[in-house]
Design an enzyme around this catalytic site. Structure first.
Site, PDB file in Angstrom:
ATOM      1  N   ASP A  61       0.819  -1.210   0.000  1.00  0.00           N
ATOM      2  CA  ASP A  61       0.000   0.000   0.000  1.00  0.00           C
ATOM      3  C   ASP A  61       0.857   1.268   0.000  1.00  0.00           C
ATOM      4  OD1 ASP A  61      -3.062   0.942   0.783  1.00  0.00           O
ATOM      5  OD2 ASP A  61      -1.530   2.235   1.650  1.00  0.00           O
ATOM      6  N   VAL A 103      -5.390   2.438   0.014  1.00  0.00           N
ATOM      7  CA  VAL A 103      -5.414   1.852  -1.325  1.00  0.00           C
ATOM      8  C   VAL A 103      -5.875   0.395  -1.263  1.00  0.00           C
ATOM      9  CG1 VAL A 103      -4.070   1.350  -3.394  1.00  0.00           C
ATOM     10  CG2 VAL A 103      -3.602   3.424  -2.075  1.00  0.00           C
ATOM     11  N   ASP A 104      -5.405  -0.337  -0.270  1.00  0.00           N
ATOM     12  CA  ASP A 104      -5.858  -1.718  -0.095  1.00  0.00           C
ATOM     13  C   ASP A 104      -7.359  -1.777   0.148  1.00  0.00           C
ATOM     14  OD1 ASP A 104      -3.711  -3.532  -0.443  1.00  0.00           O
ATOM     15  OD2 ASP A 104      -2.845  -2.922   1.453  1.00  0.00           O
ATOM     16  N   VAL A 105      -7.861  -0.887   1.005  1.00  0.00           N
ATOM     17  CA  VAL A 105      -9.289  -0.885   1.311  1.00  0.00           C
ATOM     18  C   VAL A 105     -10.107  -0.568   0.060  1.00  0.00           C
ATOM     19  CG1 VAL A 105     -11.109   0.264   2.637  1.00  0.00           C
ATOM     20  CG2 VAL A 105      -8.935  -0.310   3.741  1.00  0.00           C
ATOM     21  N   GLY A 139     -10.097  -3.490  -2.241  1.00  0.00           N
ATOM     22  CA  GLY A 139     -11.019  -4.499  -1.750  1.00  0.00           C
ATOM     23  C   GLY A 139     -12.462  -4.179  -2.077  1.00  0.00           C
TER      24      GLY A 139
END
Length: 373
Positions: free
Chosen positions: A140, A168-170, A173
């Site tokens: 991230d 960014v990961d969230v 997802g």
């Protein structure tokens, strides 16, 4: 009460955050998720601490793994790999975030699995896609830097800053979740599954929204502005007699109301400030006027008064204060998720409200996988 996705079976090969976040969203809506983990060590985030809870479990792992069952499989072992393949071929959805090519080499790629099960929805999450960026590590922080987010975050003239969570990961997802649900809708209508692909960099560029379109549509590359907004004013953090106040004035009515509360009505008629475009052009002069007026009272008093006349304003809460606010507003932001022994773990509530099939909290994040089968 029935669940929205209770007939779905998901096999989740993903680790860390983006993939597990997506599968937790689907699990909250009723899907049965089997999380495949390495024997012994399991998901990387099991060791990402402190903080740990009272049982020594990393709170990072807990944040994205409720409502799942865990199965320890060594994908380098022939028997375990065969088990993984049988589970994946029988699933409705497979989610993975290995580097491109790894799942194909294991015989778990989408073409092989969908040949056995044409209804399968196969979601692949990567850092930079399957092309020239296939070998780049998808972390991230790295994507925040390479993707421009750090360049527009922080004070002017100061060093670039990351966002305070792996945003960014969230976001990736969430995009994966939307893609999976779209593919399932198509599968239900046609009987055909498909491959869903998302990557961290593309997800970030899409999530830059107005900052991205400033570049794509007008050729303007945004810069760091601290807490200010490039297109709205006043939309920033301002000092008061005690504490800082956030003002998020989005239209001219709100600005006139702000001037009334500050006993500064002439500012609303000043040609430099009468419209939003004018206020953005003259933001430094406007800030000086507002700071002078706000020095008369503490931030919490200004926030209450301004909110009463529908001017968006508030103080800066810490995370504990944010949860207290949500509780006070009746949003019930924390849920008690049951453990197998009858105790519970407190976790943030899923924000999605569904009147007929709401999210459910059936089980706490699974215990660590065993050392061997």
């Amino acid at each position: 009460m029935s669940s929205a996705l209770g007939d779905l079976r998901i096999v989740d090969f993903s680790r860390v955050l983006a993939g597990p976040f997506a599968t937790m969203m689907l699990a909250d809506l009723g899907a049965v998720v089997t999380k495949i983990e390495r024997p012994g060590s399991g998901d990387d985030t099991r060791g990402w601490g402190p903080p740990f809870d009272d049982r020594g479990t990393a709170t990072y792992f807990q944040s994205v793994n409720r409502n799942k069952e865990s199965l320890a499989l060594d994908l380098t072992d022939a028997a375990d790999l065969a088990t993984a393949r049988r589970l994946a071929e029988a699933a409705d959805v497979v989610v993975e975030n290995f580097r491109p090519g790894v799942m194909d080499r294991l015989g778990l790629g989408d073409e092989r699995l969908r040949a056995a099960n044409p209804r399968l929805v196969y979601c692949s999450i990567t850092g930079f896609g399957r092309g020239a960026g296939a070998d780049l590590p998808g972390y991230d922080l790295l994507v925040q830097a390479l993707g421009g987010l750090m360049h527009i975050t922080g004070e002017p003239g100061g060093e670039p800053q990351k966002v305070g969570v792996a945003l960014v990961d969230v976001l990736t997802g969430l995009f994966a979740t939307v893609g999976i649900l779209g593919a399932l809708r198509h599968r239900d209508a046609t009987g055909q599954g498909q491959r869903v692909e998302v990557n961290l960099l593309s997800s970030l560029l899409a999530a830059l929204v107005n900052q991205a379109s400033a570049f794509t549509s007008a050729g303007v590359s945004p810069r760091r502005m601290g807490n200010r907004h490039p297109s709205i004013a006043p939309y920033e953090l301002l000092p008061t007699a005690e504490g800082d106040l956030v003002l998020a004035v989005g239209n001219d009515r709100q600005f006139r109301a702000l001037c009334g509360v500050l006993d500064a009505d002439p500012l609303a008629e000043d040609p430099r400030f009468a419209t939003n475009t004018a206020r953005v052009t003259h933001r430094e002069a406007l800030r000086a006027e507002l700071v002078a007026q706000l020095a008369a009272r503490p931030a919490d008093e200004w926030a209450k008064t301004l909110t009463s006349v529908r001017v968006p304003a508030g103080v800066v809460n810490d995370v504990a204060g944010a949860f207290r606010l949500a509780e006070a507003l009746g949003l019930a932001p924390v849920v008690e998720v049951p453990r197998p022994d009858g105790s519970t773990v407190r976790l943030p509530r899923n924000p999605i409200g569904l009147s007929a099939t709401p999210p459910a909290y059936r089980s706490a994040p699974p215990a660590p996988p065993p050392l061997s089968r």
